[in-house]
Design a protein around this motif. Structure first.
Motif, short mmCIF file in Angstrom:
data_model
loop_
_atom_site.label_atom_id
_atom_site.label_comp_id
_atom_site.label_asym_id
_atom_site.label_seq_id
_atom_site.Cartn_x
_atom_site.Cartn_y
_atom_site.Cartn_z
N GLU A 70 0.77 -1.24 -0.04
CA GLU A 70 -0.02 -0.07 -0.05
C GLU A 70 0.90 1.33 0.10
O GLU A 70 0.81 2.22 -0.60
N ASN B 155 0.97 3.96 -3.07
CA ASN B 155 0.28 5.42 -2.78
C ASN B 155 1.37 6.33 -2.52
O ASN B 155 1.06 7.39 -2.79
N SER B 156 2.60 5.96 -2.98
CA SER B 156 3.71 7.05 -3.23
C SER B 156 4.18 7.28 -4.47
O SER B 156 4.58 6.21 -5.04
N LYS C 150 6.06 4.01 -6.67
CA LYS C 150 4.98 3.40 -7.43
C LYS C 150 5.51 2.89 -8.47
O LYS C 150 4.96 1.81 -8.88
#
Length: 136
Positions: free
Chosen positions: A38, A42-43, A47
């Protein structure tokens, strides 16, 4: 695993920390796969490593199950260290700092991948061989 002393992230730092990884750390990384994945997804900075992260988690799991053993401990420790570093929100540059929080995570992952690139390729070759054997 992560001391309070702040250090510059470079290859020597990463290698030194990798040598401290033990089997409990590998188990911790595997248990926290969803949370680590996650954070990567989400970074924006991390990603691009999301697919590679899946492969690395696969290698950890296959190693722990004893079905993929043609891998040096250093590679397993490198993957576990990188994932646990990403999981830790209060690492050298805390993740909550906007725009900067994942720079150190990115650096650790990048250095780690340099060390284990050929082992990841070997693992993928092995996975292909396994799939071919199952389909034969």
């Amino acid at each position: 695993m992560f001391g309070k002393k702040k250090k510059e992230i470079d290859e020597e730092y990463v290698k030194g920390e990798i040598t401290r990884i033990d089997d409990d750390d590998v188990q911790l990384a595997v248990r926290n796969q969803e949370e680590i994945a996650e954070k990567i997804i989400n970074s924006n900075m991390l990603k691009k490593y999301s697919e590679l992260g899946k492969i690395m988690f696969g290698m950890l799991k296959d190693y722990r199950k004893g079905i993929y053993t043609k891998v040096p401990w250093f590679t397993i420790a490198t993957i576990a260290f990188a994932f646990l570093y990403i999981l830790n929100p209060l690492d050298i540059v805390p993740d909550f700092i906007p725009g900067l929080g994942y720079i150190d995570d990115f650096a650790v992952l990048t250095f780690g991948l340099r060390f284990i690139e050929s082992d990841i390729h070997s693992y993928l070759d092995w996975k292909i061989e396994q799939a071919d054997a199952e389909n034969a």
